[in-house]
Design an enzyme around this catalytic site. Structure first.
Site, mmCIF file in Angstrom:
data_model
loop_
_atom_site.group_PDB
_atom_site.id
_atom_site.type_symbol
_atom_site.label_atom_id
_atom_site.label_comp_id
_atom_site.label_asym_id
_atom_site.label_seq_id
_atom_site.Cartn_x
_atom_site.Cartn_y
_atom_site.Cartn_z
ATOM 1 N N ASP A 58 -45.837 30.773 11.582
ATOM 2 C CA ASP A 58 -44.469 30.277 11.673
ATOM 3 C C ASP A 58 -44.219 29.662 13.045
ATOM 4 O O ASP A 58 -44.275 30.351 14.066
ATOM 5 C CB ASP A 58 -43.509 31.441 11.421
ATOM 6 C CG ASP A 58 -42.048 31.043 11.470
ATOM 7 O OD1 ASP A 58 -41.759 29.836 11.629
ATOM 8 O OD2 ASP A 58 -41.195 31.941 11.338
ATOM 9 N N SER A 140 -36.784 10.963 16.828
ATOM 10 C CA SER A 140 -36.601 10.170 15.614
ATOM 11 C C SER A 140 -35.685 9.000 15.929
ATOM 12 O O SER A 140 -34.917 9.036 16.906
ATOM 13 C CB SER A 140 -35.975 11.036 14.512
ATOM 14 O OG SER A 140 -35.528 10.260 13.422
ATOM 15 N N TYR A 153 -29.514 17.044 10.282
ATOM 16 C CA TYR A 153 -30.765 16.471 10.783
ATOM 17 C C TYR A 153 -30.505 15.574 11.991
ATOM 18 O O TYR A 153 -31.195 15.667 13.020
ATOM 19 C CB TYR A 153 -31.462 15.680 9.677
ATOM 20 C CG TYR A 153 -32.723 14.994 10.135
ATOM 21 C CD1 TYR A 153 -33.903 15.714 10.306
ATOM 22 C CD2 TYR A 153 -32.737 13.630 10.410
ATOM 23 C CE1 TYR A 153 -35.064 15.088 10.743
ATOM 24 C CE2 TYR A 153 -33.891 12.996 10.843
ATOM 25 C CZ TYR A 153 -35.051 13.733 11.008
ATOM 26 O OH TYR A 153 -36.199 13.106 11.443
ATOM 27 N N LYS A 157 -31.896 15.907 15.924
ATOM 28 C CA LYS A 157 -32.708 14.914 16.617
ATOM 29 C C LYS A 157 -31.997 14.353 17.852
ATOM 30 O O LYS A 157 -32.649 13.963 18.821
ATOM 31 C CB LYS A 157 -33.113 13.794 15.650
ATOM 32 C CG LYS A 157 -34.151 14.238 14.629
ATOM 33 C CD LYS A 157 -35.412 14.783 15.298
ATOM 34 C CE LYS A 157 -36.492 15.170 14.324
ATOM 35 N NZ LYS A 157 -37.716 15.685 14.992
#
Length: 259
Positions: A58, A140, A153, A157
């Protein structure tokens, strides 16, 4: 050739991470790779045999990140660069979702996309201080603009962008910290289990290539091999030595807007 350079990579079992393992190995680096499970470990072992170190676990578990670093140092003697690359997408999850679903997804996304990078950097830092090494993380196009995912999301980022700037300032002059911001790249990127997307893969979405193509001025959807070059530049002691606090976009012009 960087024969003596040692690099640790998270999210190395598929997509961009797997291509990074291939590219850095081909460039002469010694590689320690963190993958999600035994299936991914077997895939890397089949391809690389005993040429690299592999840890399955993990990425949000700090002991797992410490194991990644320790295996690199135990076998190769030191660590020159840490690449935080693990990530999940939110499949355009909106803020109008039920709170339990939204809250759980937020925690998963930030744990993997942000906290795991901090954990990996923290684990690697004692070794990177010894070598005046560097850090590269995967940001990103969504670090700069909306539209590349849902709000969870995109917020994660944007946080990565801030992390790069803050840590580059904090750790200078001895450790460089940079990022790479890919645009639409077709990979097996999954989503949060809280939203039921943990078994979903971006590459299997109907029409994903055409969707990305329509958002990208250069007119095609990237594959992992199309976006790895900036990582090699930023990790290089020779070519990247005067670069820190920088996130290099490699998005086919997506950040510019639709053509």
């Amino acid at each position: 050739m960087n024969i003596q350079q040692v690099i640790a990579i998270t999210g190395a079992g598929s997509g961009i991470g797997l291509e990074l393992v291939r590219s850095f190995k081909a460039a002469g680096y010694c590689v320690s790779a963190l993958v999600r499970n035994e299936e991914q470990e077997a895939g890397l072992r089949s391809e690389f045999k005993d040429a690299i170190e592999i840890v399955a676990g993990d990425v949000c578990d700090h002991a797992t990140n410490e194991k990644l670093v320790n295996k690199a140092v135990a076998r190769f003697g030191h660590l020159d660069c840490f690449i935080g690359n693990a990530g999940i997408w939110d499949y355009m999850l909106g803020v109008d979702e039920p709170w339990e679903k939204l809250s759980g997804s937020f925690e998963e996304i930030f744990d993997i996309n942000v906290k795991s990078y901090f954990s990996g950097i923290s684990a690697a830092l004692p070794e990177l201080k010894k070598t005046n090494g560097s850090v590269v993380v995967t940001a990103s196009v969504s670090s700069y603009a909306a539209g590349g995912g849902g709000s969870c999301y995109i917020a994660s980022k944007h946080a990565v962008l801030g992390m790069v700037k803050a840590l580059a300032y904090e750790l200078a002059p001895h450790i460089r910290v940079n990022g790479v911001a890919p645009g639409g790249t077709v990979t097996s990127l999954a989503g949060p289990a809280s939203a039921g997307f943990d078994k979903t893969k971006m590459k299997d979405m109907p029409g994903i290539d055409d969707m990305i193509k329509g958002l990208t001025p250069l007119g095609f959807a990237a594959r992992p091999e199309d976006v790895v070059a900036p990582y090699l530049l930023l990790a290089s002691r020779e070519q990247g030595k005067f670069i820190t606090g920088t996130v290099i976009g490699i998005d086919g012009g997506m950040a510019l807007g639709r053509k």
